[in-house]
Scaffold this motif. Structure first.
Motif, PDB file in Angstrom:
ATOM      1  N   SER A   1       1.006  -0.946  -0.042  1.00 45.29           N
ATOM      2  CA  SER A   1       0.201   0.378   0.036  1.00 45.29           C
ATOM      3  C   SER A   1       1.250   1.174  -0.476  1.00 45.29           C
ATOM      4  CB  SER A   1      -0.970   0.157   1.524  1.00 45.29           C
ATOM      5  OG  SER A   1      -0.320   0.235   2.781  1.00 45.29           O
TER       6      SER A   1
ATOM      7  N   GLY B   1     -15.342   7.492  -1.751  1.00 43.10           N
ATOM      8  CA  GLY B   1     -14.265   7.898  -0.902  1.00 43.10           C
ATOM      9  C   GLY B   1     -13.787   7.093  -0.559  1.00 43.10           C
ATOM     10  N   ALA B   2     -13.362   7.454   1.124  1.00 47.84           N
ATOM     11  CA  ALA B   2     -12.292   6.533   1.555  1.00 47.84           C
ATOM     12  C   ALA B   2     -12.680   4.985   1.801  1.00 47.84           C
ATOM     13  CB  ALA B   2     -11.513   6.528   2.437  1.00 47.84           C
ATOM     14  N   ALA B   3     -14.238   5.023   1.819  1.00 54.44           N
ATOM     15  CA  ALA B   3     -14.911   3.527   2.366  1.00 54.44           C
ATOM     16  C   ALA B   3     -14.555   2.995   1.385  1.00 54.44           C
ATOM     17  CB  ALA B   3     -16.285   3.703   3.369  1.00 54.44           C
TER      18      ALA B   3
ATOM     19  N   ALA C   1     -12.879   3.515  -1.227  1.00 54.93           N
ATOM     20  CA  ALA C   1     -11.646   2.561  -2.162  1.00 54.93           C
ATOM     21  C   ALA C   1     -11.419   1.388  -1.097  1.00 54.93           C
ATOM     22  CB  ALA C   1     -10.737   3.398  -1.855  1.00 54.93           C
ATOM     23  N   MET C   2     -11.754   1.453  -0.437  1.00 55.53           N
ATOM     24  CA  MET C   2     -11.383   0.090   0.544  1.00 55.53           C
ATOM     25  C   MET C   2     -12.041  -0.654  -0.085  1.00 55.53           C
ATOM     26  SD  MET C   2     -10.824  -0.216   4.802  1.00 55.53           S
ATOM     27  CE  MET C   2      -9.582   1.705   4.816  1.00 55.53           C
TER      28      MET C   2
ATOM     29  N   LYS D   1     -14.767  13.587  -9.333  1.00 53.13           N
ATOM     30  CA  LYS D   1     -14.321  11.860  -9.474  1.00 53.13           C
ATOM     31  C   LYS D   1     -15.360  11.923 -10.783  1.00 53.13           C
ATOM     32  CE  LYS D   1     -14.583  11.619  -4.488  1.00 53.13           C
ATOM     33  NZ  LYS D   1     -15.101  10.777  -3.547  1.00 53.13           N
TER      34      LYS D   1
END
Length: 658
Positions: A83, A168-170, A172-173, A198
């Motif tokens: 990562s 968002g970040a969630a 992407a995860m 985006k």
């Protein structure tokens, strides 16, 4: 069924261990030094003059580079899961080794006079840059190779095509988890997000196809099998809209945990679950002042009544994380207290939790408990809360909700409690029910404890709690499991709702804002129509109203109102330091009039007619509307009898103040 070729490819990359990467580094780094000299002198003519310099430099610098990179952890990582953090580690390791080898080539070798010339500065710089590439490239290839192998595995026929709502970040995860874990058998093919910047971009190779409003059309055009909602902090209305659009498209939904579950540490972003009714009602996450809340409990004894209930139990679960010296969990039901104790032991094995099976109306028991424990903070959550049941059991509502509060508050005051927080209800405002009226009387009891600047007795008022025992959601689910119908009392009935963790976080926050006799009101957003809630529960159960389950309107029950309120007209609501907590300066009830609290409790104990009890409540709570239009019986006006032998009257009921 998976194909052997794909699994073997995955195996090859996953077995590329750090020792092989170390051998690759040991082979490439000397070549890098040779390449740096060749670039610097634009050919190989340098070897005559710098051959010995190169040999000495490589012989000392390469082992030092490997040692520095080993010490910095470069050979203790799983590169197939590399990562951004791993890129940082590579950068730090390469920079550290470059500093060490520069010192060797520029200063150490000439100082020791082991070579006739020092290593040129440009060679040192080139060696560092090319070395960084040589170290990073094999690790990057491991990551890329494994990703390609896994993409082939996930893309095989039979995989479910997923649309991720939220880039968002969630989001992407979630995309990364799906790509890295082929056993989930979900292929993320597109993402949606309301952020226009985006759109048209790619996240981990997955395109962001537009706004959430396009979910219906995107799901149809891309043959989506499942929608994953990756918006843990989105308001409930947005989640509700996404679920509704997915339902219209005939696509099931799952979601990441909400912000409360993430902050609580019980769930991670990657833990997908079915969409729950709490997701459809959630609001902006509560920002808790953890420093001040911790002061409420850290190193202190905290007593919670009603600890076996929904709110009391959650209070214990959140308080146990604040490092209290001891939690005293008081409840009447041994099974619920036992279950809570087992859960707290799992959450905090070293925490001191003292279970107490007792009735808050038992004056002698409460006196002995408070005298021995001397808690600094008391949360009083013990109460009867079911409106129709209390309409049929008026005396029990008075004895438990009013007298029980008076007994506990009196013991807390006399034994030095610094803070006392009563859990009240929005039904205490212009009450139409016995339950609401007794909660208003309980608030009046707490208001009497004022005058000491170092001690704060307050009430916290909020609405319905999702998922609590006997609340509307579990009732709807039971009716659905039984085949229906789902029953509502009135199509236009609306209620305020909170999740249990949200309510308790704000109760704790109100506890640190307490001053003197206030009633705090929690911001619960907009009221929700019960009919809409019933439809949402049916939809989330995979059924359709009308086709699978009917919604039946059965009429309002005794004591119910169409709308709940948060404030009396006479109350002066003002903001506090917390945006979700309001302060209401309530008018003080006259609890020592013609029929005072002493008389009301005595009447409840003697079993006077129910209508007389309602009339007595009306004298104490003028806004109460659930009283019959007729005078009390003569027996209800009798003075309070002498206490029974061995019974000590509660001091809080016999005085105008503490």
């Amino acid at each position: 069924m998976s194909h052997p070729v794909s699994l073997q490819g995955d195996w090859r990359y996953s077995r590329l261990r750090n020792r092989y990467l170390a051998l690759i580094d040991a082979a490439l780094l000397p070549l890098v030094a040779v390449l740096a000299f060749t670039i610097r002198f634009e050919g190989t003519a340098w070897y005559e003059d710098y051959g010995r310099v190169l040999s000495m430099y490589v012989g000392i610098a390469v082992p030092l580079k490997l040692l520095v990179m080993w010490r910095l952890g470069l050979y203790a990582r799983l590169w197939r899961y590399a990562s951004v953090h791993d890129v940082e580690i590579v950068s730090v390791a390469v920079l550290g080794s470059a500093i060490v080898t520069s010192t060797v080539g520029i200063f150490l070798l000439p100082l020791l006079s082991v070579v006739p010339l020092r290593v040129p500065l440009s060679v040192v710089v080139l060696d560092a840059l090319l070395g960084a590439m040589a170290v990073a490239l094999p690790r990057l290839l491991v990551r890329i190779g494994l990703r390609r192998v896994r993409r082939r595995f996930v893309a095989e026929p039979g995989q479910r095509r997923a649309l991720v709502a939220g880039a968002g970040a969630a989001g992407a995860m979630i995309v990364r988890e799906l790509l890295d874990n082929p056993q989930l058998r979900l292929l993320p093919v597109a993402m949606l997000d309301d952020d226009a910047s985006k759109h048209g971009r790619r996240l981990h190779g997955v395109p962001v196809a537009g706004t959430l409003d396009r979910l219906d059309s995107v799901a149809a055009s891309l043959h989506i099998d499942e929608v994953i909602i990756a918006m843990p902090s989105a308001p409930g209305r947005r989640v509700r809209d996404v679920v509704s659009r997915a339902h219209r498209a005939g696509v099931p939904t799952r979601t990441v945990p909400g912000m409360f579950e993430l902050l609580d540490g019980r769930k991670s972003v990657s833990a997908l679950r079915s969409v729950q009714i709490e997701d459809l009602l959630r609001r902006e996450p509560v920002r808790t002042d953890l420093v001040r809340v911790r002061e409420l409990a850290a190193g202190k004894t905290v007593l919670v009544t009603g600890a076996g209930g929904s709110i009391g139990g959650e209070l214990c679960r959140q308080i146990v994380r604040l490092d209290p010296q001891r939690i005293i969990a008081v409840g009447r039901g041994e099974n619920s207290i036992f279950e809570l104790l087992e859960e707290l032991r799992r959450l905090a094995p070293d925490a001191r939790v003292q279970p107490v099976i007792a009735d808050v109306r038992d004056e002698n028991r409460m006196e002995a408990l408070f005298r021995a424990a001397r808690p600094s903070t008391v949360f009083h959550a013990a109460a009867h809360k079911h409106v129709p049941l209390m309409e049929a059991n008026v005396a029990e509502a008075i004895l438990n909700n009013v007298h029980g509060t008076a007994v506990v508050a009196d013991a807390a005051w006399r034994h030095g409690a610094e803070r006392f927080v009563l859990i009240s209800s929005d039904k205490a405002v212009r009450p139409s029910s016995v339950m609401g009226a007794t909660k208003r009387l309980a608030e009046g009891v707490v208001q009497r404890y004022t005058g000491d600047p170092g001690r704060h007795f307050v009430s916290v008022r909020f609405g319905n709690v999702l998922g609590s025992r006997g609340s509307v959601i579990p009732t709807f689910l039971k009716q659905i499991q039984a085949g229906g119908p789902v029953t509502i009392t009135h199509r236009e009935m609306r209620r305020y709702f909170m999740t249990i963790p949200e309510a308790v976080q704000l109760v704790l926050q109100a506890g640190v804002l307490a001053e003197d006799g206030e009633v705090f009101v929690l911001d619960m957003g907009d009221p929700v129509r019960i009919y809409d809630l019933a439809r949402d529960v049916i939809r989330l159960s995979g059924l359709e109203e009308g086709n699978d389950i009917e919604i039946l309107e059965v009429g309002m029950r005794p004591g119910e109102k169409l709308y709940e309120e948060l404030f009396f007209d006479a109350e002066n609501a003002s903001p506090t330091a917390h945006p979700k907590v309001l302060r209401a300066r309530s008018a003080t009830l006259a609890l020592d009039g013609p029929v005072g609290l002493d008389q009301l409790v005595a009447m409840a104990r003697r079993g006077v007619p129910v209508d007389d009890l309602r009339a007595a409540i009306k004298l104490l709570v003028p806004e109460y509307t659930g009283v019959p239009d007729r005078p009390m019986h003569a027996t209800a006006r009798l003075s309070v009898p002498e206490p029974e032998p061995g019974r000590r009257p509660a001091r809080a009921l016999a005085q105008t103040g503490p």
